[in-house]
Design a protein around this motif. Structure first.
Motif, PDB file in Angstrom:
ATOM      1  N   ILE A 167      36.903  14.808  36.292  1.00  0.00           N
ATOM      2  CA  ILE A 167      37.658  15.661  36.936  1.00  0.00           C
ATOM      3  C   ILE A 167      38.612  16.295  36.118  1.00  0.00           C
ATOM      4  N   ASP A 168      38.323  17.510  36.368  1.00  0.00           N
ATOM      5  CA  ASP A 168      39.198  18.697  35.550  1.00  0.00           C
ATOM      6  C   ASP A 168      40.431  18.864  36.502  1.00  0.00           C
ATOM      7  N   THR A 169      41.615  18.462  35.934  1.00  0.00           N
ATOM      8  CA  THR A 169      42.836  18.915  36.747  1.00  0.00           C
ATOM      9  C   THR A 169      43.643  20.042  36.528  1.00  0.00           C
ATOM     10  N   HIS A 170      42.883  20.811  35.760  1.00  0.00           N
ATOM     11  CA  HIS A 170      43.847  22.019  35.482  1.00  0.00           C
ATOM     12  C   HIS A 170      42.650  23.212  35.062  1.00  0.00           C
ATOM     13  N   VAL A 171      42.416  23.737  36.097  1.00  0.00           N
ATOM     14  CA  VAL A 171      41.515  25.073  35.798  1.00  0.00           C
ATOM     15  C   VAL A 171      42.043  26.219  36.441  1.00  0.00           C
ATOM     16  N   HIS A 172      42.028  27.236  35.661  1.00  0.00           N
ATOM     17  CA  HIS A 172      42.825  28.642  35.942  1.00  0.00           C
ATOM     18  C   HIS A 172      41.605  29.545  36.207  1.00  0.00           C
ATOM     19  N   LEU A 173      41.903  30.352  37.219  1.00  0.00           N
ATOM     20  CA  LEU A 173      40.985  31.213  37.592  1.00  0.00           C
ATOM     21  C   LEU A 173      41.502  32.748  37.873  1.00  0.00           C
ATOM     22  N   TRP A 174      41.112  34.037  37.801  1.00  0.00           N
ATOM     23  CA  TRP A 174      41.841  35.082  38.224  1.00  0.00           C
ATOM     24  C   TRP A 174      40.871  36.377  38.278  1.00  0.00           C
ATOM     25  N   ASP A 175      40.868  36.775  39.320  1.00  0.00           N
ATOM     26  CA  ASP A 175      40.141  38.143  39.572  1.00  0.00           C
ATOM     27  C   ASP A 175      41.241  39.068  39.645  1.00  0.00           C
ATOM     28  N   LEU A 176      41.163  39.804  38.440  1.00  0.00           N
ATOM     29  CA  LEU A 176      41.977  40.923  38.252  1.00  0.00           C
ATOM     30  C   LEU A 176      41.945  42.240  39.155  1.00  0.00           C
ATOM     31  N   HIS A 177      40.960  41.955  40.185  1.00  0.00           N
ATOM     32  CA  HIS A 177      41.090  43.059  41.339  1.00  0.00           C
ATOM     33  C   HIS A 177      41.757  42.718  42.378  1.00  0.00           C
ATOM     34  N   ARG A 178      42.035  41.320  42.466  1.00  0.00           N
ATOM     35  CA  ARG A 178      43.019  40.765  43.398  1.00  0.00           C
ATOM     36  C   ARG A 178      44.338  40.773  42.919  1.00  0.00           C
ATOM     37  N   LEU A 179      44.409  39.913  41.559  1.00  0.00           N
ATOM     38  CA  LEU A 179      45.519  39.577  41.203  1.00  0.00           C
ATOM     39  C   LEU A 179      46.138  39.916  39.761  1.00  0.00           C
ATOM     40  N   ARG A 180      47.105  40.499  39.243  1.00  0.00           N
ATOM     41  CA  ARG A 180      47.442  40.760  37.943  1.00  0.00           C
ATOM     42  C   ARG A 180      48.372  39.919  37.523  1.00  0.00           C
ATOM     43  N   LEU A 181      48.205  39.457  36.248  1.00  0.00           N
ATOM     44  CA  LEU A 181      48.810  38.507  35.460  1.00  0.00           C
ATOM     45  C   LEU A 181      49.762  39.186  34.417  1.00  0.00           C
TER      46      LEU A 181
END
Length: 321
Positions: free
Chosen positions: A43-57
């Motif tokens: 179980i991976d308890t720390h996965v980051h995902l981002w879609d830069l068309h939706r959200l900017r970091l």
């Protein structure tokens, strides 16, 4: 690529990912990995995902390797062969004005079972006056297990987490049955201990082993502070993130002192595994990190290894069995 095509692509990659890859523990080794049908689930308890068309970091440097979309199918490819059975999304430190949009995005992924995602820790600002109303949004969203605010940025000076309004927000999390992930500078672990002591009804997870650098010449201050904070029974520690600070050409033994100290101080029942993908790719692939950690704990008993990689996460993040 639309959401359905992303889903199908990710599931196709995950269909091939049910067995453990063979060992590779050196960052410089890029050879193929043999499959091992006897692997325990992860179980991976720390996965980051981002879609830069939706959200900017805002913290991502333009043009850097992280400055692109990192989507469920990308994680599926990175996790192929590692036996990832479930995964928990971890918020990505976006502009607070976009917290609701981020949460809705990942809740949708969890509900549609896109890849192994089953739960989420969403972004939030516990000290804000509107924090209770923000949490109200998730009363009927069982996918949301907790909240995190990154505490090591320029906008969060030392002592931020001990302010009365912050403490009040963290106590509210406990009342709502939600946990708080602590992600902070290693020199501020004593502040974290004060916060945990002030909120005995809230469950905490210390991310990234408290953020020590594995290249540090002297880890004595971190070791002492980690030992002290580990005495709190409502705190677990996430074995994650440390590989991102490793030097080029790192080996598993470079990470061993940090991992061993965490496992000894927190014990077998209060540690969970986290991949920290894709941030881990600053120094390692997800596969390299997983296989290094497997090598480090290989001499421990099967029950202890299973607790670290799988069983404890069920309890700490309150996942359905």
């Amino acid at each position: 690529m639309d959401d359905r095509r992303r889903f199908l692509h990710g599931m196709a990659a995950l269909a091939a990912a049910g067995t453990r890859a063979g060992r590779r523990v050196d960052a410089a080794d890029s050879g193929p990995l043999a499959e091992d049908d006897g692997a325990m689930p992860l179980i991976d308890t720390h996965v980051h995902l981002w879609d830069l068309h939706r959200l900017r970091l805002p913290w991502i440097e333009p043009g850097s390797p992280l400055d692109r979309d990192h989507l469920p199918e990308d994680y599926a490819t990175a996790a192929q062969g590692l036996g990832v059975a479930r995964a928990v999304y971890m918020e990505v430190d976006i502009d607070p004005a976009r917290h609701v949009a981020e949460a809705e995005y990942v809740i949708d992924l969890c509900r549609r079972r896109v890849g192994p995602l089953v739960a989420a820790v969403v972004g939030g600002r516990p000290a804000d006056e509107g924090f209770p109303a923000y949490l109200d949004r998730f009363r009927d969203r069982p996918e949301v297990k907790g909240v995190r605010q990154v505490l090591h940025g320029p906008a969060t000076p030392p002592g931020t987490c001990t302010a009365p309004e912050f403490v009040r927000g963290i106590r509210l999390l406990g009342e709502r049955g939600l946990s708080f992930d602590l992600c902070m500078r290693p020199g501020e672990l004593r502040d974290a201990a004060r916060l945990v002591d002030a909120c005995p009804g809230t469950s905490f997870i210390l991310d990234h082993c408290g953020n020590p650098s594995v290249q540090a010449a002297d880890l004595s201050a971190w070791r002492e502070d980690l030992s002290r904070i580990a005495e709190r029974p409502n705190l677990a520690c996430k074995v994650s993130g440390i590989v991102a600070s490793a030097a080029p050409g790192w080996r598993a033994e470079d990470l061993t002192p940090v991992v061993d100290h965490v496992l000894v101080r927190f014990g077998p029942d209060r540690v969970v595994f986290g991949g920290d993908w894709p941030v881990c790719t600053r120094a390692a692939t997800l596969r390299q990190w997983v296989e290094a950690l497997r090598a480090i704990v290989d001499g421990r008993g099967e029950a202890e290894r299973r607790a670290l990689f799988h069983d404890n996460a069920l309890r700490v993040y309150r996942l359905e069995v």
